[in-house]
Design an enzyme around this catalytic site. Structure first.
Site, PDB file in Angstrom:
ATOM      1  N   GLU A   1      -2.375  -5.349  -3.450  1.00 51.14           N
ATOM      2  CA  GLU A   1      -1.380  -4.550  -2.739  1.00 51.14           C
ATOM      3  C   GLU A   1      -0.299  -5.446  -2.128  1.00 51.14           C
ATOM      4  O   GLU A   1       0.884  -5.084  -2.116  1.00 51.14           O
ATOM      5  CB  GLU A   1      -2.048  -3.710  -1.654  1.00 51.14           C
ATOM      6  CG  GLU A   1      -2.901  -2.591  -2.215  1.00 51.14           C
ATOM      7  CD  GLU A   1      -3.561  -1.750  -1.142  1.00 51.14           C
ATOM      8  OE1 GLU A   1      -3.738  -0.536  -1.366  1.00 51.14           O
ATOM      9  OE2 GLU A   1      -3.903  -2.288  -0.064  1.00 51.14           O
TER      10      GLU A   1
ATOM     11  N   ASP B   1       0.833  -1.199   0.000  1.00 53.52           N
ATOM     12  CA  ASP B   1       0.000   0.000   0.000  1.00 53.52           C
ATOM     13  C   ASP B   1       0.872   1.256   0.000  1.00 53.52           C
ATOM     14  O   ASP B   1       0.603   2.216  -0.729  1.00 53.52           O
ATOM     15  CB  ASP B   1      -0.919  -0.021   1.223  1.00 53.52           C
ATOM     16  CG  ASP B   1      -1.731   1.255   1.368  1.00 53.52           C
ATOM     17  OD1 ASP B   1      -2.642   1.476   0.555  1.00 53.52           O
ATOM     18  OD2 ASP B   1      -1.450   2.034   2.294  1.00 53.52           O
TER      19      ASP B   1
END
Length: 227
Positions: free
Chosen positions: A126, A53
């Site tokens: 992610e 992320d």
């Protein structure tokens, strides 16, 4: 498809060969799978997701800042949010990589539709970025993000925002908007929905998806293209 085959096929799919495949296994492993197999060497994707992320946000921020030289801060923030939000990442993961097919889920999670949840598939996407970063460094992770997130950005954002954009267009001309379920097929863990969208009683598009939300999104996108 067994787990070993999944690992090899996904590397072929994304065009990146892991030096340490354990990073990839971790990226694909949901908590339900880890709890089910009970192998200490296997961890869930959550820690790698945290890292991925951060790498994703940095890379997208740098690209927007360097590409749109006159764009004000507020617009840059809005554009970044559109690119890294859960629906966009889930859309990319499904359409660009078919990532849902490679998820390692516990049987219960799989049978209750976990493979089709935007929240899970976007998290795994992610985690995959995090895995590439750990295995090959920042440049390799950036190349992956450039290929899958920062290419054809407008189309990705337009699709994800299609229901909202269609609603705004219809309201602006004081017309009615309705989504109608045409069919629902398949077992609980592998549904296929077909939905038509009507504007003022006239059919403007048809969408097919593995959830009602996804089918409506596709229908709205088709309607926007027609309009």
């Amino acid at each position: 498809m067994n787990d070993i085959t999944k690992i090899k096929q996904l590397q072929d799919e994304i065009g990146y060969k892991f030096s340490d495949e354990n990073y990839l296994v971790t990226a694909l492993s949901h908590t339900s799978y880890v709890n089910e197999v009970k192998l200490k060497k296997i961890q869930s994707y959550e820690r790698q997701e945290f890292l991925g992320d951060a790498v994703l946000e940095l890379t997208v921020s740098d690209y927007i800042f360097s590409t749109y030289l006159s764009m004000p801060e507020g617009e840059m923030t809005k554009l970044r949010a559109s690119l890294v939000c859960e629906p966009t990442l889930a859309y990319i993961a499904r359409t660009e990589i078919n990532l849902s097919e490679y998820l390692l889920l516990g049987k219960g999670e799989d049978n209750t539709g976990g493979r089709d949840r935007d929240s899970i598939i976007s998290d795994v996407f992610e985690a995959l970025i995090g895995a590439i970063y750990l295995d090959g460094g920042l440049d390799k992770a950036k190349c992956f993000i450039q290929k899958y997130v920062l290419t054809d950005m407008e189309k990705k954002i337009e699709f994800v925002d299609s229901k909202t954009r269609l609603q705004e267009k219809v309201q602006a001309v004081s017309k009615t908007l309705e989504y109608v379920l045409v069919s629902e097929e398949g077992p609980a863990h592998d549904k296929k929905y077909t939905i038509d969208v009507y504007i003022n009683g006239e059919k403007y598009g048809t969408g097919i998806g593995r959830s009602k939300k996804s089918a409506e999104q596709h229908a709205a996108y088709e309607a926007l293209k027609r309009m």
